[in-house]
Design an enzyme around this catalytic site. Structure first.
Site, mmCIF file in Angstrom:
data_model
loop_
_atom_site.group_PDB
_atom_site.id
_atom_site.type_symbol
_atom_site.label_atom_id
_atom_site.label_comp_id
_atom_site.label_asym_id
_atom_site.label_seq_id
_atom_site.Cartn_x
_atom_site.Cartn_y
_atom_site.Cartn_z
ATOM 1 N N TYR A 21 0.965 10.906 -4.914
ATOM 2 C CA TYR A 21 1.201 11.210 -6.323
ATOM 3 C C TYR A 21 1.008 12.672 -6.693
ATOM 4 O O TYR A 21 0.999 12.992 -7.884
ATOM 5 C CB TYR A 21 0.337 10.318 -7.232
ATOM 6 C CG TYR A 21 0.605 8.863 -6.998
ATOM 7 C CD1 TYR A 21 1.810 8.291 -7.404
ATOM 8 C CD2 TYR A 21 -0.310 8.057 -6.332
ATOM 9 C CE1 TYR A 21 2.081 6.961 -7.158
ATOM 10 C CE2 TYR A 21 -0.042 6.718 -6.084
ATOM 11 C CZ TYR A 21 1.155 6.181 -6.503
ATOM 12 O OH TYR A 21 1.427 4.865 -6.261
ATOM 13 N N PRO A 48 0.834 -1.209 0.000
ATOM 14 C CA PRO A 48 0.000 0.000 0.000
ATOM 15 C C PRO A 48 0.864 1.252 0.000
ATOM 16 O O PRO A 48 1.841 1.355 0.737
ATOM 17 C CB PRO A 48 -0.775 -0.121 1.318
ATOM 18 C CG PRO A 48 0.155 -0.892 2.214
ATOM 19 C CD PRO A 48 0.859 -1.870 1.313
ATOM 20 N N ARG A 94 -0.673 4.708 -1.782
ATOM 21 C CA ARG A 94 -1.785 5.652 -1.775
ATOM 22 C C ARG A 94 -2.691 5.420 -0.561
ATOM 23 O O ARG A 94 -3.174 6.363 0.067
ATOM 24 C CB ARG A 94 -2.589 5.476 -3.059
ATOM 25 C CG ARG A 94 -3.799 6.373 -3.187
ATOM 26 C CD ARG A 94 -4.805 5.806 -4.213
ATOM 27 N NE ARG A 94 -4.184 5.231 -5.379
ATOM 28 C CZ ARG A 94 -3.985 5.877 -6.529
ATOM 29 N NH1 ARG A 94 -4.368 7.126 -6.655
ATOM 30 N NH2 ARG A 94 -3.428 5.272 -7.547
ATOM 31 N N CYS A 141 -0.373 28.118 -18.169
ATOM 32 C CA CYS A 141 -0.831 28.447 -19.525
ATOM 33 C C CYS A 141 -1.275 27.190 -20.256
ATOM 34 O O CYS A 141 -0.675 26.777 -21.260
ATOM 35 C CB CYS A 141 0.281 29.172 -20.288
ATOM 36 S SG CYS A 141 0.603 30.819 -19.664
ATOM 37 N N GLU A 142 -2.317 26.551 -19.754
ATOM 38 C CA GLU A 142 -2.912 25.359 -20.333
ATOM 39 C C GLU A 142 -4.398 25.380 -20.029
ATOM 40 O O GLU A 142 -4.797 25.547 -18.869
ATOM 41 C CB GLU A 142 -2.318 24.081 -19.723
ATOM 42 C CG GLU A 142 -0.872 23.820 -20.064
ATOM 43 C CD GLU A 142 -0.676 23.295 -21.466
ATOM 44 O OE1 GLU A 142 -1.654 22.793 -22.058
ATOM 45 O OE2 GLU A 142 0.452 23.374 -21.969
#
Length: 463
Positions: free
Chosen positions: A421, A321, A323, A391-392
């Site tokens: 993550y 484990p 996460r 800028c996306e």
């Protein structure tokens, strides 16, 4: 005629994709304990606290964006996993979820082992004092230098991922005069109910050695043929963010069938199986993860039943484990910068972070919750999309959520369940500075990974 793909990818082709969202919650100020770290509360002034420290105080001291990690929650989850599986099994924390020297220390103190998958993760583990024999080394393309370092350090297992790696590790161990403990990672043809990019046990992917075509059996033959390798068993990992145990049952059946075939051909009963990790957590209130004791009971029963049917002694089980331990223990704190209503669509709320500190929404279409944490509000709910400052157009933190209609610049928002993550996949896109990780416990807070500075960026740029 099919629509041609946008050169920047589908997420950029659809600037305003349709959202699929639930109705607003009855109380926008409520904190669902499923998605928040265990010590998170609202104080009498309506400010959210963690470990007894108000987020307003944390923002003032450490700035935003920042990851705040509930140390007591992390330690409690380590203890829960260790207790659930007991002394006759092994729990390896998957360091790829989030790793730092402080985390390694907590793992060591709480009795967990550690799984690493790069030279950098191995270096962090060793620098923080994790005993090498409690480290497992993963990866589908370990370099010669990484393998040499791992064997020299005396790691407890190297998980072999290809025929080339079997020969490579065997050669390096022989040169160093070591008999290296290893496992073979196999793919068992189980596709977990998860995102395509994080399902890892069907055959058409980069990890492991397939069982179905006989390759895994050949890998066992080759490993047993090397005196410098001590083959402990096999490893299977079927995916990530999994809630259904059915995939593990099918995987265990096929792994045990392989162990029986090894016994019949070689007269050897391999003593271990690793069933990987991938157990899901609650990112939103609709998620319903299993508790560690439920997972342990189910896996032990599955393996015991299959081994009894095959006439095998039950092997020692290990799980990984990552996460499931660190994910729920942290949240990311942002400050609202601009608010842009789009009539008939939604309101765009821009915060001071974005895809550089949480790429998962853009990468996996991940869903998150978000809450106003610097105060309470009785205002009506408004449908929002929380976006970053990059800028996306795909720089989205939370696709669809409800926040109070009186939201204003300067308010603090928190996105829970960002312990896994997020910092480990953070980037310097647009030359953003990666946020700090701050551990909070018993009324105190300390930086365990500091915020990057412009000097850090420029130090790497040789001009």
């Amino acid at each position: 005629m099919s629509r041609s793909a946008h050169p920047a990818g589908p997420r950029h082709a659809d600037v305003l994709p349709e959202g699929h969202y639930s109705p607003p919650p009855a109380d926008l100020n409520a904190l669902d304990e499923k998605v928040w770290a265990r010590t998170v509360r609202r104080d009498e002034d309506g400010v959210v606290t963690v470990g007894g420290v108000p987020v307003t105080t944390l923002a003032q001291e450490f700035g935003t964006p920042a990851y705040f990690l509930d140390e007591e929650d992390f330690r409690a989850r380590c203890r829960a996993w260790a207790h659930a599986f007991g002394p006759d099994a092994d729990v390896f924390y998957a360091g790829k979820a989030f790793l730092s020297k402080a985390v390694v220390k907590w793992l060591r103190e709480e009795g967990l082992n550690l799984d690493v998958c790069s030279g950098g993760e191995l270096a962090t583990a060793l620098a923080a004092g994790m005993p090498a024999e409690r480290i497992a080394f993963h990866g589908n393309n370990k370099s010669v230098d990484e393998i040499t370092r791992a064997v020299t350090a005396g790691v407890g297992r190297i998980v072999l991922d290809s025929f080339q790696e079997i020969a490579r590790v065997a050669h390096i161990a022989r040169e160093l005069g070591v008999r290296q403990p290893v496992q073979i990672r196999v793919t068992v043809g189980v596709e977990a109910h998860t995102h395509e990019f994080i399902a890892t046990a069907h055959e058409d992917q980069k990890f492991g050695i397939a069982v179905a075509d006989g390759s895994a059996a050949e890998a066992v033959r080759r490993a047993l043929g090397h005196d410098s390798l001590d083959l402990l068993g096999v490893h299977s990992h079927i995916g990530s963010q999994i809630f259904d145990m059915a995939g593990f049952e099918v995987s265990a059946k096929r792994v045990v069938r392989l162990l029986a075939a090894v016994r019949d051909e070689h007269g050897v009963e391999l003593p271990e199986i690793d069933l990987g990790g991938g157990l899901g957590i609650a990112y939103t209130s609709s998620d319903d993860p299993r508790e560690p004791h439920e997972i342990a009971k189910a896996l032990h029963e599955i393996v015991a039943r299959e081994c009894e049917a095959a006439g095998l002694r039950a092997p020692r089980i290990s799980v990984e484990p990552g996460r499931a331990i660190v994910g729920p223990t942290a949240f990311t704190l942002y400050e609202v910068g601009t608010i842009k209503p789009l009539e008939g669509l939604r309101t765009y709320v821009s915060v001071d972070g974005g895809m550089s500190d949480n790429i998962r929404t853009a990468l996996y279409d991940a869903e998150y919750a978000v809450t106003l944490v610097s105060r309470v509000s009785d205002a009506e709910p408004m449908l929002v999309r929380v976006v970053g400052k990059h800028c996306e157009s795909g720089d989205i933190v939370v696709k669809d959520a409800f926040l109070p209609a009186d939201l204003a610049p300067g308010d603090l928002l928190a996105v829970p369940a960002t312990g896994a993550y997020c910092r480990s996949m953070a980037s310097n896109y647009n030359h953003a500075l990666r946020p700090p990780v701050v551990a909070v416990r018993d009324g105190g807070a300390r930086v365990i990974v500091r915020r990057e500075t412009e000097e850090d960026l420029l130090r790497l740029d040789l001009g």
